[in-house]
Design an enzyme around this catalytic site. Structure first.
Site, PDB file in Angstrom:
ATOM      1  N   ASP A 107       0.755  -1.268  -0.121  1.00 18.32           N
ATOM      2  CA  ASP A 107       0.059  -0.019  -0.054  1.00 18.32           C
ATOM      3  C   ASP A 107       0.772   1.414   0.159  1.00 18.32           C
ATOM      4  OD1 ASP A 107      -2.136   1.816   0.267  1.00 18.32           O
ATOM      5  OD2 ASP A 107      -2.567   1.279   2.148  1.00 18.32           O
ATOM      6  N   ASP A 308      -2.034   6.532  -6.072  1.00 18.02           N
ATOM      7  CA  ASP A 308      -2.364   5.410  -5.078  1.00 18.02           C
ATOM      8  C   ASP A 308      -2.469   4.145  -5.551  1.00 18.02           C
ATOM      9  OD1 ASP A 308      -2.863   4.689  -2.321  1.00 18.02           O
ATOM     10  OD2 ASP A 308      -4.960   4.739  -2.826  1.00 18.02           O
TER      11      ASP A 308
END
Length: 419
Positions: A107, A308
């Site tokens: 992440d 992201d």
């Protein structure tokens, strides 16, 4: 400026600062990334249709986008969504001595590396055994008086006996809490010693399967920060289209460069944020340039868009998104498809050679990305953000080698067929 091509549309209905030592160190090392909808994933459900998987991905994206937007809009927005967990791509690491396999979400929007640990008072189901620190020869608790603990503030505090403890909550109501410790981590044949991580004894995620998170952002606790000089501050990933059978991967220390047809754009570092932020200047549709007015966090200045890996779709503030939709509607002669989601208006039944497909470019500071359209029933990877956030999601990054150079302060995109 140079232009590159990428798949950025989803086919919906076609079948079609601790001590760092690296043993057995190499210039780089690579690990496979497993998308949560891959047959290799513990989340895989063969009974779901492609449309159902897409709807779930939209829900996860909407919930994820809440953490990038205006706080006053988050509660009502999240309440309208059914969460099936968060996170998109997982990677396998070994924790401890001897190493225990952990499958965690890789992440770029998280700092902490954490996994579920024994004895667990509240844990979610996972395919592999939980990590037991008592049987590891290299597990060491961190004290709350140490700077490594305060570096992870505000999620850390002092626990019983002066131990450094943490609690991290997520926007969908999930959370993890436990002790902060140091441990050896193994990725492939490379071993990293004394990595700070969270050993979670109470964990609540809205989907079973993952054993934790592998943070990759700019924070002190992320895996990339731990590797630091050993990888020259560089990591990259190559994401195959999310419902394809091709392999995705992440590499640490690989300096591929943008290549002759690539694009490099600067990172913008903002006070109080550890996220990777780019500067979007405009979006053009068939040559009509729409100047980007900015987002809720960043305005029209540098660093107005987050990049992201954990968000599927690309979010644009709603007013600007509506401008993009209007321009696309002018040139698209295909039937629109109602996906039943607010802000997701760019879906069309686009099969056939007589359908006009527009050229869409994202104009970043330093270079343009041309988004390549495939024919069929398609949804553009853009969605309107009720929180007025701007996020460059992983669909738009598919079939690129995306390289983050933290020392140079850049992100580069080079076209690749990821496999």
């Amino acid at each position: 400026m140079s232009s590159v091509s990428s798949l950025s549309l989803l086919l919906l209905l076609s079948i079609t600062t601790s001590l760092l030592v690296i043993s057995h160190a190499k210039d780089s090392f690579t690990a496979e990334l497993i998308h949560r909808d891959s047959p290799k994933s513990p989340f895989y459900n063969p009974n779901l249709t492609l449309s159902e998987r897409f709807e779930a991905a939209v829900n996860r994206s909407l919930i994820r986008s809440c953490s990038f937007g205006r706080q006053e809009r988050l509660t009502s927005m999240s309440a309208d969504l059914t969460s099936n967990g968060w996170g998109e791509y997982m990677m396998k690491i070994g924790i401890g001595t001897p190493p225990v396999d952990v499958l965690g979400f890789a992440d770029t929007g998280s700092s902490l590396i954490w996994t579920q640990c024994e004895p667990c008072t509240k844990c979610i189901r996972q395919p592999n055994p939980l990590f037991n620190p008592k049987v590891s020869a290299t597990y060491r608790l961190l004290k709350c008086s140490w700077t490594q603990c305060s570096d992870l503030s505000p999620i850390t505090s002092c626990g019983e006996g002066g131990a450094c403890v943490y609690k991290e909550a997520f926007v969908d109501g999930s959370y993890t809490q436990g002790n902060i410790a140091t441990e050896s981590i193994k990725i492939g044949t490379s071993k990293i010693l004394s990595v700070i991580f969270g050993c979670g004894y109470q964990n609540s995620l809205h989907a079973s399967g993952s054993a934790g998170v592998i943070g990759l952002d700019l924070g002190e606790g992320s895996l990339v920060s731990h590797l630091g000089p050993a990888i020259s501050g560089v990591f990259s990933y190559c994401l195959s289209p999310i419902f394809s059978n091709r392999r995705s991967s992440i590499s640490f220390g690989v300096v591929s460069g943008p290549g002759p047809y690539g694009v490099t754009t600067p990172l913008s570092k903002k006070p109080g944020s550890d996220r990777y932020q780019l500067t979007l200047e405009a979006v053009s549709v068939d040559g009509t340039r729409l100047e980007f007015p900015g987002s809720a966090y960043g305005g029209a200045n540098e660093g107005n868009m987050n990049i992201d890996s954990g968000t599927t779709l690309t979010f644009l503030p709603m007013d600007f998104y509506n401008q993009v939709v209007a321009e696309v509607d002018k040139v698209m002669n295909a039937e629109k498809v109602d996906m039943g989601k607010k802000g997701l208006s760019l879906c069309y039944r686009a099969a056939g050679n007589d359908v006009i497909l527009p050229e869409i470019r994202m104009h970043f500071k330093g270079g343009d990305l041309r988004l390549k359209i495939q024919r069929d029933t398609v949804c553009f990877s853009f969605i309107g953000s009720p929180a007025d956030s701007a996020i460059f999601g992983n669909m738009g990054q598919s079939d690129f080698a995306v390289e983050y150079d933290r020392n140079a302060g850049t992100v580069s995109f080079a076209p690749r067929e990821c496999n």
